[in-house]
Write a protein that holds these residues in place. Structure first.
Motif, PDB file in Angstrom:
ATOM      1  N   ALA A 135      38.656  45.457  32.214  1.00 48.74           N
ATOM      2  CA  ALA A 135      39.030  43.936  32.628  1.00 48.74           C
ATOM      3  C   ALA A 135      38.832  43.097  31.316  1.00 48.74           C
ATOM      4  O   ALA A 135      40.087  42.322  30.963  1.00 48.74           O
ATOM      5  CB  ALA A 135      38.030  43.070  33.645  1.00 48.74           C
ATOM      6  N   MET A 136      37.878  43.114  30.506  1.00 49.12           N
ATOM      7  CA  MET A 136      37.904  42.560  29.210  1.00 49.12           C
ATOM      8  C   MET A 136      38.893  43.080  28.288  1.00 49.12           C
ATOM      9  O   MET A 136      39.504  42.403  27.499  1.00 49.12           O
ATOM     10  CB  MET A 136      36.136  42.619  28.685  1.00 49.12           C
ATOM     11  N   GLU A 137      39.067  44.272  28.171  1.00 48.03           N
ATOM     12  CA  GLU A 137      39.936  44.686  27.241  1.00 48.03           C
ATOM     13  C   GLU A 137      41.403  44.565  27.749  1.00 48.03           C
ATOM     14  O   GLU A 137      42.266  44.486  26.817  1.00 48.03           O
ATOM     15  CB  GLU A 137      39.707  46.453  27.193  1.00 48.03           C
ATOM     16  N   GLN A 138      41.664  44.254  28.982  1.00 49.10           N
ATOM     17  CA  GLN A 138      42.927  44.140  29.329  1.00 49.10           C
ATOM     18  C   GLN A 138      43.385  42.657  29.071  1.00 49.10           C
ATOM     19  O   GLN A 138      44.531  42.103  29.184  1.00 49.10           O
ATOM     20  CB  GLN A 138      43.182  44.420  30.990  1.00 49.10           C
ATOM     21  N   TYR A 139      42.522  41.966  28.833  1.00 46.62           N
ATOM     22  CA  TYR A 139      42.919  40.384  28.031  1.00 46.62           C
ATOM     23  C   TYR A 139      43.257  40.443  26.859  1.00 46.62           C
ATOM     24  O   TYR A 139      43.986  39.604  26.631  1.00 46.62           O
ATOM     25  CB  TYR A 139      41.557  39.722  28.119  1.00 46.62           C
ATOM     26  N   LEU A 140      43.263  41.470  26.142  1.00 42.91           N
ATOM     27  CA  LEU A 140      44.006  41.400  24.758  1.00 42.91           C
ATOM     28  C   LEU A 140      45.283  41.148  24.725  1.00 42.91           C
ATOM     29  O   LEU A 140      45.775  40.072  23.630  1.00 42.91           O
ATOM     30  CB  LEU A 140      43.615  42.911  24.180  1.00 42.91           C
ATOM     31  N   PRO A 141      46.246  41.515  25.552  1.00 41.59           N
ATOM     32  CA  PRO A 141      47.556  41.237  25.256  1.00 41.59           C
ATOM     33  C   PRO A 141      47.884  39.391  25.281  1.00 41.59           C
ATOM     34  O   PRO A 141      48.603  39.048  24.693  1.00 41.59           O
ATOM     35  CB  PRO A 141      48.363  41.813  26.508  1.00 41.59           C
ATOM     36  N   LEU A 142      46.996  38.913  26.047  1.00 42.89           N
ATOM     37  CA  LEU A 142      47.139  37.541  26.448  1.00 42.89           C
ATOM     38  C   LEU A 142      46.472  37.089  24.991  1.00 42.89           C
ATOM     39  O   LEU A 142      47.063  35.899  24.440  1.00 42.89           O
ATOM     40  CB  LEU A 142      46.344  37.110  27.598  1.00 42.89           C
ATOM     41  N   TRP A 143      45.571  37.547  24.358  1.00 45.58           N
ATOM     42  CA  TRP A 143      44.887  36.884  23.233  1.00 45.58           C
ATOM     43  C   TRP A 143      45.911  37.145  22.037  1.00 45.58           C
ATOM     44  O   TRP A 143      46.198  36.104  21.368  1.00 45.58           O
ATOM     45  CB  TRP A 143      43.620  38.061  22.924  1.00 45.58           C
ATOM     46  N   LEU A 144      46.452  38.154  21.943  1.00 51.05           N
ATOM     47  CA  LEU A 144      47.789  38.424  21.124  1.00 51.05           C
ATOM     48  C   LEU A 144      49.002  37.171  21.389  1.00 51.05           C
ATOM     49  O   LEU A 144      49.418  36.615  20.342  1.00 51.05           O
ATOM     50  CB  LEU A 144      48.423  39.660  21.296  1.00 51.05           C
ATOM     51  N   ALA A 145      49.110  36.899  22.562  1.00 48.63           N
ATOM     52  CA  ALA A 145      50.323  35.875  22.866  1.00 48.63           C
ATOM     53  C   ALA A 145      49.799  34.624  22.205  1.00 48.63           C
ATOM     54  O   ALA A 145      50.429  33.626  22.042  1.00 48.63           O
ATOM     55  CB  ALA A 145      50.680  35.984  24.225  1.00 48.63           C
ATOM     56  N   LEU A 146      48.207  34.335  22.682  1.00 47.69           N
ATOM     57  CA  LEU A 146      47.993  32.943  22.399  1.00 47.69           C
ATOM     58  C   LEU A 146      47.677  32.737  20.860  1.00 47.69           C
ATOM     59  O   LEU A 146      48.159  31.883  20.260  1.00 47.69           O
ATOM     60  CB  LEU A 146      46.399  32.825  23.057  1.00 47.69           C
ATOM     61  N   TRP A 147      47.312  33.863  19.988  1.00 47.87           N
ATOM     62  CA  TRP A 147      47.412  33.899  18.628  1.00 47.87           C
ATOM     63  C   TRP A 147      48.669  33.486  18.160  1.00 47.87           C
ATOM     64  O   TRP A 147      48.881  32.583  17.166  1.00 47.87           O
ATOM     65  CB  TRP A 147      46.730  35.343  18.028  1.00 47.87           C
ATOM     66  N   PRO A 149      42.762  41.433  36.182  1.00 54.98           N
ATOM     67  CA  PRO A 149      41.361  42.183  36.271  1.00 54.98           C
ATOM     68  C   PRO A 149      40.411  41.527  35.795  1.00 54.98           C
ATOM     69  O   PRO A 149      39.128  41.184  36.389  1.00 54.98           O
ATOM     70  CB  PRO A 149      41.586  43.366  35.513  1.00 54.98           C
ATOM     71  N   LEU A 150      40.436  40.478  34.840  1.00 53.66           N
ATOM     72  CA  LEU A 150      39.247  39.781  34.287  1.00 53.66           C
ATOM     73  C   LEU A 150      39.321  38.408  35.356  1.00 53.66           C
ATOM     74  O   LEU A 150      38.061  38.190  35.698  1.00 53.66           O
ATOM     75  CB  LEU A 150      39.577  39.150  32.864  1.00 53.66           C
ATOM     76  N   TRP A 151      40.231  38.026  35.943  1.00 49.46           N
ATOM     77  CA  TRP A 151      40.280  36.956  36.981  1.00 49.46           C
ATOM     78  C   TRP A 151      39.326  37.541  38.039  1.00 49.46           C
ATOM     79  O   TRP A 151      38.456  36.871  38.453  1.00 49.46           O
ATOM     80  CB  TRP A 151      41.643  36.624  37.423  1.00 49.46           C
ATOM     81  N   LEU A 152      39.752  38.651  38.467  1.00 46.13           N
ATOM     82  CA  LEU A 152      38.807  39.427  39.348  1.00 46.13           C
ATOM     83  C   LEU A 152      37.173  39.694  39.342  1.00 46.13           C
ATOM     84  O   LEU A 152      36.546  39.174  40.180  1.00 46.13           O
ATOM     85  CB  LEU A 152      39.548  40.683  39.853  1.00 46.13           C
ATOM     86  N   ALA A 153      37.182  39.954  38.083  1.00 47.82           N
ATOM     87  CA  ALA A 153      35.724  40.006  37.581  1.00 47.82           C
ATOM     88  C   ALA A 153      34.922  38.799  37.441  1.00 47.82           C
ATOM     89  O   ALA A 153      33.897  38.452  37.767  1.00 47.82           O
ATOM     90  CB  ALA A 153      35.672  40.742  36.134  1.00 47.82           C
ATOM     91  N   LEU A 154      35.565  37.704  37.148  1.00 54.27           N
ATOM     92  CA  LEU A 154      35.197  36.258  37.018  1.00 54.27           C
ATOM     93  C   LEU A 154      34.659  35.891  38.456  1.00 54.27           C
ATOM     94  O   LEU A 154      33.795  35.383  38.781  1.00 54.27           O
ATOM     95  CB  LEU A 154      36.132  35.350  36.393  1.00 54.27           C
ATOM     96  N   TRP A 155      35.872  36.011  39.473  1.00 56.65           N
ATOM     97  CA  TRP A 155      35.733  35.788  40.953  1.00 56.65           C
ATOM     98  C   TRP A 155      34.169  36.448  41.582  1.00 56.65           C
ATOM     99  O   TRP A 155      33.358  35.616  41.997  1.00 56.65           O
ATOM    100  CB  TRP A 155      36.900  36.135  41.532  1.00 56.65           C
ATOM    101  N   GLY A 156      34.139  37.547  40.973  1.00 56.46           N
ATOM    102  CA  GLY A 156      32.970  38.465  41.503  1.00 56.46           C
ATOM    103  C   GLY A 156      31.666  37.790  41.200  1.00 56.46           C
ATOM    104  O   GLY A 156      30.657  37.842  41.783  1.00 56.46           O
ATOM    105  N   VAL A 157      31.697  37.276  39.680  1.00 56.71           N
ATOM    106  CA  VAL A 157      30.248  36.851  39.339  1.00 56.71           C
ATOM    107  C   VAL A 157      30.198  35.214  39.638  1.00 56.71           C
ATOM    108  O   VAL A 157      28.974  34.767  40.013  1.00 56.71           O
ATOM    109  CB  VAL A 157      30.170  36.853  37.877  1.00 56.71           C
ATOM    110  N   LYS A 158      31.178  34.618  39.867  1.00 54.36           N
ATOM    111  CA  LYS A 158      31.189  33.194  40.165  1.00 54.36           C
ATOM    112  C   LYS A 158      31.061  32.980  41.610  1.00 54.36           C
ATOM    113  O   LYS A 158      30.593  32.074  42.162  1.00 54.36           O
ATOM    114  CB  LYS A 158      32.359  32.658  39.683  1.00 54.36           C
ATOM    115  N   GLY A 159      31.550  33.842  42.559  1.00 51.39           N
ATOM    116  CA  GLY A 159      31.660  33.902  44.090  1.00 51.39           C
ATOM    117  C   GLY A 159      32.347  32.621  44.549  1.00 51.39           C
ATOM    118  O   GLY A 159      32.063  32.146  45.641  1.00 51.39           O
TER     119      GLY A 159
END
Lengths: 205, 205
Positions: free
Chosen positions: A179-191, B185-195
């Motif tokens: 999930a952390m790794e799949q954020y990278l495309p968004l990071w690139l778009a933000l860059w 996927p990161l949103w889902l992981a965040l939901w998981g920890v934030k509840g």
């Protein structure tokens, strides 16, 4: 070998930023590459007081390793690094091509069950990794891994880098790393739109 | 058909939240589904003063459509929606299975070149989509699409929902939509920890 011994795998921009900052905050660092005479690693060692060595030298140096190699090469690097049983690997790599994001940390953990893989720092530029105070507001760093003690060790390094404990968000097991790794495309778009590498996410409630 | 006419494709939780809020802020809304007699859509219409219809009824209703169907079903829905040439589609969907995140918006744009697809709102829970003021601090909404006028139209709706202009970040063309989708996927992981579903990202510099 003491608890302040850290091996950094990789001599690129990220490896150098991490290794330099580790020395700066008090660690004894070996920067590992395929060739112990790697000119970048040797120059880095001369400049900082760290040491250069092979991947195996770096891995043998201490209980904590940083994977700063490209994600697609990391498995081969770890295979060249000797006995990794019981060690902690902070995996800060990404494997991103134009076609797809591929998982790194979960694959390393599966390939080396006795290595304790902790995913972190892969969601920011290397300058922000080691100097989070460069941003003007609080921002979030994610951590994921199966071993609680290993995560505590890595979180301790994050704290020394300047990440306040309240900004470090533990997402759970290594199954959350992708999930952390799949954020990278968004990071690139933000860059792309920001035109600057000095940014990060803050999770807001 | 006026500029205040909006069609909402989908009768699920997301479609209902969007359609209800659209009525609330002054739009004339048709909620579309496969069957014009869809009990959820009919009940929604009775409750809010909107109207229920088929996907084609919703699409014919106005210049702006919201895609609130599951991402994996969206192509079939649009194929059932009649002539879409020149219309704007705000695509708020996701196509996420345990195996992978699949692109939605870019595929819809490729399949319907005369439809102006704008990706937005897919990165937050439907409650936050329509009530961004529920969070205590500023937070970011992304927009991506090839047509500037279409993005302006969608940004106008975001403003009516309560998104301050300064918090809406235009990432560029529809080729950036998959980056937004791969955050899930990161949103889902965040939901998981934030509840709790009441959270979002803020991009911090």
């Amino acid at each position: 070998m003491t608890d302040l011994n850290v091996g950094v795998l990789g001599t690129g921009m990220v490896g150098e930023a991490i290794a330099t900052r580790l020395v700066e905050v008090g660690y004894d660092v070996v920067m590992g590459s395929r060739d112990a005479a790697n000119p970048k690693a040797v120059a880095w060692a001369e400049r900082t007081g760290g040491r250069a060595g092979t991947f195996a030298d770096a891995a043998a140096h201490g209980p904590l390793l940083f994977n700063a190699t490209p994600g697609g090469a990391s498995l081969d690097v770890l295979r060249a690094a000797g006995d990794l049983a019981g060690k902690v690997l902070a995996d800060i790599s990404n494997d991103l091509t134009s076609a797809a994001v591929k998982p790194v940390a979960a694959g390393l953990q599966a390939a080396f069950p006795e290595l304790k893989v902790v995913k972190t720092l892969n969601t920011v530029n290397c300058e922000i990794m080691v100097r989070p105070d460069l941003l003007s507001q609080p921002h979030t760093m994610f951590v994921a891994g199966d071993d609680t003690d290993a995560k505590a060790l890595v979180k301790g390094v994050l704290a020394k880098f300047g990440w306040p404990e309240r900004d470090v968000l533990d997402l759970g097991g290594i199954d959350k790393a992708f999930a952390m790794e799949q954020y990278l495309p968004l990071w690139l778009a933000l860059w792309g739109v920001k035109g600057d590498l000095r940014f990060n996410l803050s999770v807001v409630s």
